[in-house]
Design a protein around this motif. Structure first.
Motif, PDB file in Angstrom:
ATOM      1  N   VAL A  21       0.836  -1.202   0.000  1.00 52.33           N
ATOM      2  CA  VAL A  21       0.000   0.000   0.000  1.00 52.33           C
ATOM      3  C   VAL A  21       0.870   1.250   0.000  1.00 52.33           C
ATOM      4  CG1 VAL A  21      -1.663   1.344   1.354  1.00 52.33           C
ATOM      5  CG2 VAL A  21      -1.960  -1.133   1.096  1.00 52.33           C
ATOM      6  N   LEU A  22       1.928   1.248   0.819  1.00 48.72           N
ATOM      7  CA  LEU A  22       2.806   2.409   0.888  1.00 48.72           C
ATOM      8  C   LEU A  22       3.520   2.629  -0.448  1.00 48.72           C
ATOM      9  CD1 LEU A  22       4.100   4.707   2.433  1.00 48.72           C
ATOM     10  CD2 LEU A  22       5.772   3.077   3.377  1.00 48.72           C
ATOM     11  N   LEU A  23       4.006   1.553  -1.067  1.00 48.88           N
ATOM     12  CA  LEU A  23       4.699   1.684  -2.344  1.00 48.88           C
ATOM     13  C   LEU A  23       3.754   2.216  -3.424  1.00 48.88           C
ATOM     14  CD1 LEU A  23       7.267   1.255  -4.000  1.00 48.88           C
ATOM     15  CD2 LEU A  23       6.539  -1.111  -4.403  1.00 48.88           C
ATOM     16  N   ALA A  24       2.545   1.661  -3.477  1.00 53.65           N
ATOM     17  CA  ALA A  24       1.565   2.136  -4.464  1.00 53.65           C
ATOM     18  C   ALA A  24       1.227   3.599  -4.236  1.00 53.65           C
ATOM     19  CB  ALA A  24       0.307   1.282  -4.397  1.00 53.65           C
ATOM     20  N   THR A  25       1.144   3.997  -2.966  1.00 57.85           N
ATOM     21  CA  THR A  25       0.835   5.395  -2.644  1.00 57.85           C
ATOM     22  C   THR A  25       1.966   6.322  -3.071  1.00 57.85           C
ATOM     23  OG1 THR A  25      -0.532   4.710  -0.760  1.00 57.85           O
ATOM     24  CG2 THR A  25       0.255   6.998  -0.786  1.00 57.85           C
ATOM     25  N   LEU A  26       3.200   5.940  -2.758  1.00 55.50           N
ATOM     26  CA  LEU A  26       4.344   6.787  -3.105  1.00 55.50           C
ATOM     27  C   LEU A  26       4.522   6.895  -4.614  1.00 55.50           C
ATOM     28  CD1 LEU A  26       6.932   5.595  -0.413  1.00 55.50           C
ATOM     29  CD2 LEU A  26       5.723   7.778  -0.484  1.00 55.50           C
ATOM     30  N   TRP A  27       4.409   5.784  -5.326  1.00 56.26           N
ATOM     31  CA  TRP A  27       4.582   5.828  -6.776  1.00 56.26           C
ATOM     32  C   TRP A  27       3.352   6.405  -7.479  1.00 56.26           C
ATOM     33  CZ3 TRP A  27       7.553   0.647  -8.017  1.00 56.26           C
ATOM     34  CH2 TRP A  27       8.926   0.856  -7.777  1.00 56.26           C
ATOM     35  N   GLY A  28       2.163   6.160  -6.944  1.00 47.40           N
ATOM     36  CA  GLY A  28       0.977   6.735  -7.551  1.00 47.40           C
ATOM     37  C   GLY A  28       0.947   8.247  -7.434  1.00 47.40           C
ATOM     38  N   THR A  29       1.299   8.761  -6.261  1.00 50.56           N
ATOM     39  CA  THR A  29       1.307  10.212  -6.070  1.00 50.56           C
ATOM     40  C   THR A  29       2.464  10.877  -6.799  1.00 50.56           C
ATOM     41  OG1 THR A  29       2.443   9.817  -3.958  1.00 50.56           O
ATOM     42  CG2 THR A  29       0.076  10.241  -3.863  1.00 50.56           C
ATOM     43  N   SER A  30       3.458  10.095  -7.227  1.00 51.21           N
ATOM     44  CA  SER A  30       4.565  10.706  -7.970  1.00 51.21           C
ATOM     45  C   SER A  30       4.080  11.284  -9.297  1.00 51.21           C
ATOM     46  CB  SER A  30       5.687   9.690  -8.213  1.00 51.21           C
ATOM     47  OG  SER A  30       5.296   8.697  -9.142  1.00 51.21           O
ATOM     48  N   PHE A  31       3.074  10.666  -9.909  1.00 55.05           N
ATOM     49  CA  PHE A  31       2.526  11.206 -11.155  1.00 55.05           C
ATOM     50  C   PHE A  31       1.915  12.590 -10.918  1.00 55.05           C
ATOM     51  CE2 PHE A  31       2.641   6.658 -11.912  1.00 55.05           C
ATOM     52  CZ  PHE A  31       3.072   6.564 -13.230  1.00 55.05           C
ATOM     53  N   VAL A  32       1.296  12.758  -9.751  1.00 51.10           N
ATOM     54  CA  VAL A  32       0.704  14.053  -9.392  1.00 51.10           C
ATOM     55  C   VAL A  32       1.805  15.070  -9.107  1.00 51.10           C
ATOM     56  CG1 VAL A  32      -0.933  15.228  -7.880  1.00 51.10           C
ATOM     57  CG2 VAL A  32      -1.254  12.799  -8.411  1.00 51.10           C
ATOM     58  N   ALA A  33       2.851  14.639  -8.399  1.00 56.50           N
ATOM     59  CA  ALA A  33       3.960  15.545  -8.084  1.00 56.50           C
ATOM     60  C   ALA A  33       4.677  15.992  -9.354  1.00 56.50           C
ATOM     61  CB  ALA A  33       4.940  14.858  -7.130  1.00 56.50           C
ATOM     62  N   ILE A  34       4.811  15.087 -10.329  1.00 53.16           N
ATOM     63  CA  ILE A  34       5.412  15.472 -11.611  1.00 53.16           C
ATOM     64  C   ILE A  34       4.550  16.526 -12.294  1.00 53.16           C
ATOM     65  CG2 ILE A  34       5.963  14.668 -13.940  1.00 53.16           C
ATOM     66  CD1 ILE A  34       6.664  11.933 -12.634  1.00 53.16           C
ATOM     67  N   GLU A  35       3.245  16.274 -12.336  1.00 52.57           N
ATOM     68  CA  GLU A  35       2.317  17.214 -12.980  1.00 52.57           C
ATOM     69  C   GLU A  35       2.411  18.595 -12.339  1.00 52.57           C
ATOM     70  OE1 GLU A  35      -2.492  17.602 -13.935  1.00 52.57           O
ATOM     71  OE2 GLU A  35      -1.687  15.795 -12.985  1.00 52.57           O
ATOM     72  N   ALA A  36       2.499  18.622 -11.010  1.00 52.69           N
ATOM     73  CA  ALA A  36       2.594  19.912 -10.316  1.00 52.69           C
ATOM     74  C   ALA A  36       3.942  20.586 -10.570  1.00 52.69           C
ATOM     75  CB  ALA A  36       2.387  19.705  -8.814  1.00 52.69           C
ATOM     76  N   GLY A  37       5.019  19.815 -10.537  1.00 51.18           N
ATOM     77  CA  GLY A  37       6.348  20.393 -10.695  1.00 51.18           C
ATOM     78  C   GLY A  37       6.649  20.886 -12.091  1.00 51.18           C
ATOM     79  N   LEU A  38       5.967  20.336 -13.086  1.00 53.19           N
ATOM     80  CA  LEU A  38       6.233  20.743 -14.466  1.00 53.19           C
ATOM     81  C   LEU A  38       5.806  22.178 -14.755  1.00 53.19           C
ATOM     82  CD1 LEU A  38       5.354  17.471 -16.405  1.00 53.19           C
ATOM     83  CD2 LEU A  38       7.589  18.599 -16.308  1.00 53.19           C
ATOM     84  N   HIS A  39       5.065  22.790 -13.858  1.00 54.82           N
ATOM     85  CA  HIS A  39       4.752  24.221 -14.013  1.00 54.82           C
ATOM     86  C   HIS A  39       5.993  25.080 -13.756  1.00 54.82           C
ATOM     87  CE1 HIS A  39       0.435  23.673 -14.464  1.00 54.82           C
ATOM     88  NE2 HIS A  39       0.459  22.836 -13.448  1.00 54.82           N
ATOM     89  N   TYR A  40       7.020  24.490 -13.136  1.00 55.53           N
ATOM     90  CA  TYR A  40       8.177  25.274 -12.699  1.00 55.53           C
ATOM     91  C   TYR A  40       9.511  24.751 -13.215  1.00 55.53           C
ATOM     92  CZ  TYR A  40       4.453  26.469  -9.483  1.00 55.53           C
ATOM     93  OH  TYR A  40       3.233  26.844  -8.951  1.00 55.53           O
ATOM     94  N   PHE A  41       9.539  23.539 -13.798  1.00 56.17           N
ATOM     95  CA  PHE A  41      10.774  22.935 -14.290  1.00 56.17           C
ATOM     96  C   PHE A  41      10.620  22.552 -15.761  1.00 56.17           C
ATOM     97  CE2 PHE A  41      10.937  21.870  -9.759  1.00 56.17           C
ATOM     98  CZ  PHE A  41      12.284  22.027  -9.443  1.00 56.17           C
ATOM     99  N   PRO A  42      11.664  22.720 -16.576  1.00 59.92           N
ATOM    100  CA  PRO A  42      11.691  22.050 -17.882  1.00 59.92           C
ATOM    101  C   PRO A  42      11.714  20.537 -17.638  1.00 59.92           C
ATOM    102  CG  PRO A  42      13.367  23.761 -17.747  1.00 59.92           C
ATOM    103  CD  PRO A  42      12.854  23.571 -16.366  1.00 59.92           C
ATOM    104  N   PRO A  43      11.026  19.741 -18.454  1.00 62.12           N
ATOM    105  CA  PRO A  43      10.789  18.329 -18.108  1.00 62.12           C
ATOM    106  C   PRO A  43      12.039  17.468 -17.943  1.00 62.12           C
ATOM    107  CG  PRO A  43      10.085  18.821 -20.361  1.00 62.12           C
ATOM    108  CD  PRO A  43      10.344  20.131 -19.695  1.00 62.12           C
ATOM    109  N   LEU A  44      12.978  17.523 -18.881  1.00 60.86           N
ATOM    110  CA  LEU A  44      14.137  16.635 -18.781  1.00 60.86           C
ATOM    111  C   LEU A  44      15.093  17.070 -17.680  1.00 60.86           C
ATOM    112  CD1 LEU A  44      14.931  15.790 -22.524  1.00 60.86           C
ATOM    113  CD2 LEU A  44      13.304  14.746 -20.938  1.00 60.86           C
TER     114      LEU A  44
END
Length: 313
Positions: A18-41
Motif C-alpha cells: 500500500v505504501l509503495l503504491a501510494t508513493l509511486w501513484g502520487t509521484s505522477f501528481v507531483a510530476i504534474e505539479a512540478g512541471l509548471h516550474y521545471f523544464p521536463p528533462l
C-alpha cells in the motif's frame, strides 16, 4: 537491520504494498505539479542524480559493494540507465505536459503487459501463444481506448501525450527484459543507484539538446516540495521498499502494485489539482489489467495455489 527483515508477516507485506503504491501513484501528481516550474528533462535529471547518489550511499552501507565488475554488470547498468531511467522518465515527463498525471499512470500501467510480451519474444525460456497474444492485444486496446483518437483528433496534444507515455512504458518494459540475462551478484541497490546516476546524465544531455536551461527553473515552495517528494519519498524510500518486496514476493506479484498506482494518481490529481479522470481512461485501465491477468495467469495461479487446476484447462 535489513529492510526485508521488516516484512515478516502478511500484514507488513500488505502495508508495504500500500505504501509503495501510494508513493509511486502520487509521484505522477507531483510530476504534474512540478512541471509548471521545471523544464521536463532537467526536472527528471535533477531528481535522479540526487536520488542515485543517496541510493549508492545506502548500497555501500548495506552491502559493502557498489562498483560493478565485468562486462555484464556494466552493461546492466547501461541498460537500466538508458531504458528504465532516462527513456522512461524522459517520455513520461514530456507526456505530462499534455495529459494529467492520472491518465499517464493508467497508460504506464501497461508496462507489466509489455514486459511479459517482450520476455516471450526475446527470452528463450518464454513462449508467446494465442492467449499471450490476446493478453497483449487487450493491453494495447486499453491504451487506444484511453487515447480515443477519433474523439480527440489525430493531431491533438492529448493524443500525443498518450503516445509519449506509451513510449515510456515500452522503454521501461524493454529495459526490464534486457536486464534479465545480465543479472549478477551486484546488489540490486547498487545497480539501481548507478542506473539513476547514469540515466540522469543522459537526461541532462537530452535537456541540452532540446535547449532546456536551468535559468527556466522557478524556485518556490511548490517546486521545492515537488522535487523533494519525487527525490526522497517516491525516489529513494519507494525504491528501497521495492527492493525489499522484490526479495520477498517476486516480480510477478510485485507488478500488481502498478495497478494500484493509477487509482492513487487519479484520486491525487482530483484532490490536489482538480483533475478528473474520464470514463475512457477507466475502461482502458480495465482492459490493460485484463491483459496482464491473461499474460501472467500461471504465475498468479501458482502464487494463490491453483496452478494445477489452471493447467488442466
Amino acid at each position: 537491520m535489513k529492510l526485508r527483515n521488516l516484512l515478516s508477516t502478511p500484514e507488513s507485506i500488505l502495508a508495504a504494498f500500500v505504501l509503495l503504491a501510494t508513493l509511486w501513484g502520487t509521484s505522477f501528481v507531483a510530476i504534474e505539479a512540478g512541471l509548471h516550474y521545471f523544464p521536463p528533462l532537467l526536472f527528471a535529471g535533477v531528481r535522479y542524480v540526487v536520488a542515485g547518489a543517496i541510493v549508492l550511499g545506502f548500497a555501500a552501507v548495506a552491502s559493502g559493494r557498489t562498483v560493478p565488475r565485468g562486462r555484464d554488470e556494466w552493461l546492466g547498468v547501461a541498460v537500466a540507465g538508458a531504458f528504465v531511467i532516462a527513456a522512461y522518465h524522459g517520455f513520461l515527463y514530456v507526456a505530462e505536459l499534455r495529459i494529467s498525471g492520472g491518465v499517464a499512470a493508467v497508460v504506464v500501467s501497461l508496462a507489466p503487459v509489455l514486459t511479459a510480451t517482450f520476455a516471450a519474444v526475446l527470452l528463450p525460456n518464454e513462449r508467446l501463444g494465442p492467449l499471450e497474444i490476446g493478453g497483449f492485444a487487450l493491453g494495447v486496446l486499453g491504451v487506444i481506448v484511453i487515447a480515443d483518437p477519433m474523439e480527440a483528433g489525430l493531431g491533438s496534444a492529448a493524443l500525443f501525450g498518450v503516445a509519449l507515455a506509451f513510449a515510456g512504458a515500452v522503454a521501461f518494459s524493454l529495459g526490464a527484459v534486457l536486464l534479465r540475462p545480465l543479472r549478477t551478484d551486484l546488489p540490486i541497490a547498487a545497480l539501481q543507484g548507478w542506473a539513476m546516476v547514469s540515466g540522469a546524465g543522459l537526461l541532462f544531455v537530452g535537456a541540452a539538446l532540446l535547449g532546456e536551461s536551468p535559468a527556466a527553473i522557478v524556485w518556490n515552495a511548490t517546486s521545492v516540495a515537488s522535487l523533494s517528494y519525487l527525490t526522497l519519498l517516491s525516489g529513494v524510500v519507494a525504491f528501497l521498499i521495492y527492493f525489499a518486496l522484490l526479495d520477498e514476493v517476486g516480480p510477478t506479484q510485485l507488478h500488481l502494485v502498478g495497478y494500484a498506482e493509477p487509482v492513487v494518481a487519479a484520486v491525487g490529481s482530483w484532490v490536489l489539482l482538480g483533475s478528473l479522470i474520464e470514463a475512457e481512461a477507466i475502461l482502458g485501465f480495465v482492459a490493460i489489467l485484463a491483459g496482464f491477468l491473461v499474460l501472467e495467469r500461471h504465475e498468479i495461479a501458482a502464487y494463490v495455489g491453483v496452478e494445477d487446476a489452471l493447467r488442466a484447462h
